[in-house]
Structure formats: structure tokens, C-alpha cells
Design a protein around this motif. Structure first.
Motif, PDB file in Angstrom:
ATOM      1  N   LEU A 157      33.447  25.394  46.345  1.00 52.10           N
ATOM      2  CA  LEU A 157      33.852  26.651  46.969  1.00 52.10           C
ATOM      3  C   LEU A 157      32.890  27.779  46.609  1.00 52.10           C
ATOM      4  CD1 LEU A 157      37.673  26.466  46.166  1.00 52.10           C
ATOM      5  CD2 LEU A 157      36.589  26.039  48.384  1.00 52.10           C
ATOM      6  N   PRO A 158      32.696  28.749  47.499  1.00 54.80           N
ATOM      7  CA  PRO A 158      31.872  29.917  47.148  1.00 54.80           C
ATOM      8  C   PRO A 158      32.542  30.711  46.036  1.00 54.80           C
ATOM      9  CG  PRO A 158      33.003  30.279  49.238  1.00 54.80           C
ATOM     10  CD  PRO A 158      33.232  28.839  48.880  1.00 54.80           C
ATOM     11  N   PRO A 159      31.770  31.269  45.113  1.00 52.66           N
ATOM     12  CA  PRO A 159      32.375  32.021  43.996  1.00 52.66           C
ATOM     13  C   PRO A 159      33.096  33.261  44.478  1.00 52.66           C
ATOM     14  CG  PRO A 159      29.986  32.304  44.022  1.00 52.66           C
ATOM     15  CD  PRO A 159      30.295  31.243  45.029  1.00 52.66           C
ATOM     16  N   ILE A 160      34.165  33.614  43.764  1.00 51.99           N
ATOM     17  CA  ILE A 160      34.882  34.844  44.080  1.00 51.99           C
ATOM     18  C   ILE A 160      34.025  36.037  43.662  1.00 51.99           C
ATOM     19  CG2 ILE A 160      37.080  33.663  43.746  1.00 51.99           C
ATOM     20  CD1 ILE A 160      37.388  35.189  41.117  1.00 51.99           C
ATOM     21  N   SER A 161      34.411  37.219  44.069  1.00 58.34           N
ATOM     22  CA  SER A 161      33.608  38.395  43.776  1.00 58.34           C
ATOM     23  C   SER A 161      33.634  38.715  42.279  1.00 58.34           C
ATOM     24  CB  SER A 161      34.118  39.605  44.561  1.00 58.34           C
ATOM     25  OG  SER A 161      35.373  40.036  44.056  1.00 58.34           O
ATOM     26  N   GLU A 162      32.560  39.312  41.803  1.00 58.95           N
ATOM     27  CA  GLU A 162      32.463  39.703  40.395  1.00 58.95           C
ATOM     28  C   GLU A 162      33.573  40.680  40.017  1.00 58.95           C
ATOM     29  OE1 GLU A 162      30.251  40.098  36.597  1.00 58.95           O
ATOM     30  OE2 GLU A 162      29.798  38.795  38.302  1.00 58.95           O
ATOM     31  N   ALA A 163      33.852  41.654  40.894  1.00 57.59           N
ATOM     32  CA  ALA A 163      34.876  42.657  40.595  1.00 57.59           C
ATOM     33  C   ALA A 163      36.258  42.025  40.466  1.00 57.59           C
ATOM     34  CB  ALA A 163      34.885  43.739  41.670  1.00 57.59           C
ATOM     35  N   GLN A 164      36.602  41.128  41.390  1.00 58.17           N
ATOM     36  CA  GLN A 164      37.903  40.469  41.336  1.00 58.17           C
ATOM     37  C   GLN A 164      38.015  39.587  40.110  1.00 58.17           C
ATOM     38  OE1 GLN A 164      40.660  40.867  43.613  1.00 58.17           O
ATOM     39  NE2 GLN A 164      41.530  39.995  41.742  1.00 58.17           N
ATOM     40  N   TRP A 165      36.936  38.896  39.787  1.00 60.05           N
ATOM     41  CA  TRP A 165      36.914  38.022  38.610  1.00 60.05           C
ATOM     42  C   TRP A 165      37.171  38.821  37.335  1.00 60.05           C
ATOM     43  CZ3 TRP A 165      32.579  37.310  35.001  1.00 60.05           C
ATOM     44  CH2 TRP A 165      32.748  36.227  34.128  1.00 60.05           C
ATOM     45  N   ARG A 166      36.475  39.936  37.176  1.00 58.31           N
ATOM     46  CA  ARG A 166      36.639  40.755  35.968  1.00 58.31           C
ATOM     47  C   ARG A 166      38.041  41.377  35.900  1.00 58.31           C
ATOM     48  NH1 ARG A 166      32.381  41.144  32.910  1.00 58.31           N
ATOM     49  NH2 ARG A 166      30.306  40.657  33.748  1.00 58.31           N
ATOM     50  N   ARG A 182      43.998  40.353  20.286  1.00 59.77           N
ATOM     51  CA  ARG A 182      43.165  41.473  20.732  1.00 59.77           C
ATOM     52  C   ARG A 182      42.528  41.151  22.080  1.00 59.77           C
ATOM     53  NH1 ARG A 182      37.700  42.914  18.812  1.00 59.77           N
ATOM     54  NH2 ARG A 182      37.878  41.064  17.492  1.00 59.77           N
ATOM     55  N   PRO A 183      42.792  41.953  23.128  1.00 63.47           N
ATOM     56  CA  PRO A 183      42.137  41.727  24.426  1.00 63.47           C
ATOM     57  C   PRO A 183      40.711  42.268  24.402  1.00 63.47           C
ATOM     58  CG  PRO A 183      43.575  43.619  24.575  1.00 63.47           C
ATOM     59  CD  PRO A 183      43.734  43.086  23.171  1.00 63.47           C
ATOM     60  N   LEU A 184      39.770  41.490  24.900  1.00 65.48           N
ATOM     61  CA  LEU A 184      38.371  41.904  24.910  1.00 65.48           C
ATOM     62  C   LEU A 184      37.806  42.043  26.315  1.00 65.48           C
ATOM     63  CD1 LEU A 184      37.065  39.678  21.976  1.00 65.48           C
ATOM     64  CD2 LEU A 184      37.664  42.093  21.919  1.00 65.48           C
ATOM     65  N   ALA A 185      38.505  41.538  27.322  1.00 60.79           N
ATOM     66  CA  ALA A 185      38.030  41.662  28.708  1.00 60.79           C
ATOM     67  C   ALA A 185      38.397  43.029  29.252  1.00 60.79           C
ATOM     68  CB  ALA A 185      38.638  40.565  29.576  1.00 60.79           C
ATOM     69  N   GLU A 186      37.467  43.649  29.939  1.00 63.33           N
ATOM     70  CA  GLU A 186      37.700  44.954  30.550  1.00 63.33           C
ATOM     71  C   GLU A 186      37.550  44.852  32.055  1.00 63.33           C
ATOM     72  OE1 GLU A 186      35.074  47.780  28.869  1.00 63.33           O
ATOM     73  OE2 GLU A 186      35.986  47.722  26.873  1.00 63.33           O
ATOM     74  N   PRO A 187      38.363  45.613  32.812  1.00 65.90           N
ATOM     75  CA  PRO A 187      38.228  45.588  34.272  1.00 65.90           C
ATOM     76  C   PRO A 187      36.921  46.238  34.688  1.00 65.90           C
ATOM     77  CG  PRO A 187      39.725  47.319  33.607  1.00 65.90           C
ATOM     78  CD  PRO A 187      39.398  46.552  32.359  1.00 65.90           C
TER      79      PRO A 187
END
Length: 264
Positions: A157-166, A182-187
């Protein structure tokens, strides 16, 4: 006289099988007398033990969750790892119990994302001796992706968008943080631009950012067995195993957290 390869199995006719056309079954190699060491075994360096917390989207006292290095074809692909250098069958009772709790929490967190119907949980472990469980999100409505071939479709499948992924990563990290850690991922940050500059800016970004090949589940380094790994293995000893007398990570509480808003 060589053995005749068997005919292709019936699952090649399933709607979920990703390929069509003429297929042939490979000849099965002879079994090797001694299997080569995986990463983290013998004198082979362990990738998970050497990874800093910053490489993960959420970290706790005894567990960490990481993502692929860039978006893939599925809405979410995550890996749950123990901090201790232990494989699945080596877990003491307390960590084994926590693995069940963490599996349920992470499955619920991923399933809460928009557009996710099911979450497949997998453990292979042929490439690395450090426990790592895979969580693959199946997109809602994509019935052809149901079942055992979801990891193959992730490469197709084609990759999803970077913004949606983050954004998805940040949502999952925030959900897990409701129970501790501790959450380390940021939108993704919003790029504010005047309407007249949008077209020009898009053209500049397209010119500056070369396309990258998508790394998928079946291409992940931790799942690729290496037939001749022992020949060039670095002479790094395994990290010491953590004490098995740890207390459970969190006191019992309701498993449904309050609705978490994505940080802006």
C-alpha cells in the motif's frame, strides 16, 4: 533426481492474498545443523538495548513502544519492547503479567484511532533475541486486508501522509501516558502561511524533499534472519539481565482512560 515442488496452496486463491498470476513454490533448503545467533545472542550486539529512549514514542519503567522510522501503508505499526534483555519465554511471572496488560492497553490505544478496524498482534523473533511484539492496524472497510497477510500489504500500500502518521503516534503515546510512563511523540506543527504563498511553498518543498523508500514490517531489521551473521558479528557482550523481582508497573485501575486531546 530432484523432488517436484508441491502445487501452490489454497490460500493463494483467498481474496486477502496480495499476489496473482503464475506462482511457484520454492524448493525447501536442507536444515542447518546449528542455527546462527540472533541479534542480542552470544556476542552479537542488541539493537534494542542500545537504543535511547528518544527513539521511542512512549517509555515506562519496564516497557517501551517504538514506531517505524517513517510512515508505511497501514495507519499504524508499533512495537512493544521490554526494557530487560529477555525473550518471551524468559519473562518472570511479574513481567509476563504486565505483558498482558500492556498488550491490551496498546491494542485499545491503536484501535481508538480514526479509520482503524482491527489491530493484529504478532511475535516472530527470528531476527532478535530481545522481546518485541508487533501491533498492526487494519484500515476500516478494507476487507481484503483481513487475516494473515496484513504485514505483506503494509509493503504494498502507498504510505499514509507524514502529518497523519505523526498525529496518530502522538494520540497513542498520550493514551498510554494516562496510565503512567512518558509520551515522547509530538503531533505535527501547523505551518501557518498566507494563502498566496501556499502554491509556491508546496513547489519548494516538493523540490527539496527527495522520495524515500518505505520501510515496512517485513523489511524491519529485527525480523530479518541472517544466515551468516556469526561471521561478522561484533564482539559486544549482551547487557546484563534486569532483576526479576520487579513490582507490577502500575496499580490496578480502570482500563478505559478519559478522552485525550492531541497536544497542539
Amino acid at each position: 533426481m530432484q523432488d517436484t515442488p508441491p502445487s501452490v496452496p489454497d490460500f493463494t486463491q483467498w481474496p486477502s492474498f496480495p499476489f496473482e498470476g503464475d506462482l511457484h513454490v520454492k524448493q525447501l533448503d536442507e536444515p542447518v545443523p546449528v542455527e546462527p545467533p540472533r541479534r542480542g545472542e552470544g556476542h552479537r550486539e542488541c539493537t534494542a538495548c542500545n537504543a535511547p529512549d528518544e527513539a521511542y514514542i512512549w517509555v515506562g519503567e519496564r516497557w517501551r513502544v517504538r514506531a517505524m522510522d517513517r510512515p508505511t501503508g497501514l495507519p499504524m505499526v508499533l512495537i512493544l519492547e521490554s526494557r530487560s534483555h529477555l525473550d518471551l519465554g524468559d519473562l518472570p511471572n511479574l513481567l509476563a503479567a504486565e505483558l498482558g496488560v500492556m498488550t491490551v492497553r496498546l491494542e485499545r490505544a491503536i484501535r481508538s484511532l480514526d479509520g482503524v478496524a482491527r489491530v493484529h498482534v504478532n511475535r516472530w523473533g527470528d531476527g532478535s533475541a530481545h522481546l518485541h511484539m508487533w501491533f498492526l492496524a487494519r484500515p476500516y472497510g478494507r476487507l481484503q486486508l483481513r487475516g494473515t497477510f496484513l504485514s505483506l500489504w503494509d509493503s504494498i500500500l502507498p504510505p499514509i501522509s507524514e502529518a497523519q502518521w505523526r498525529e496518530n503516534l502522538a494520540m497513542v503515546a498520550a493514551w498510554l501516558a494516562e496510565f503512567g510512563g512518558r509520551p515522547l511523540a509530538e503531533p505535527p506543527r501547523i505551518q501557518w502561511q498566507a494563502p498566496s504563498s501556499l502554491t509556491a511553498q508546496s513547489a519548494v518543498e516538493a523540490a527539496e524533499e527527495p522520495e524515500e523508500e518505505t520501510a515496512s514490517v517485513i523489511e524491519a531489521a529485527d525480523e530479518i534472519p541472517e544466515a551468516e551473521a556469526a561471521a561478522d558479528a561484533p564482539a559486544t557482550e549482551d547487557p546484563a539481565q534486569a532483576s526479576t523481582s520487579e513490582e507490577p508497573e502500575e496499580p490496578e485501575k480502570a482500563e478505559e482512560p478519559r478522552q485525550t486531546q492531541t497536544p497542539s
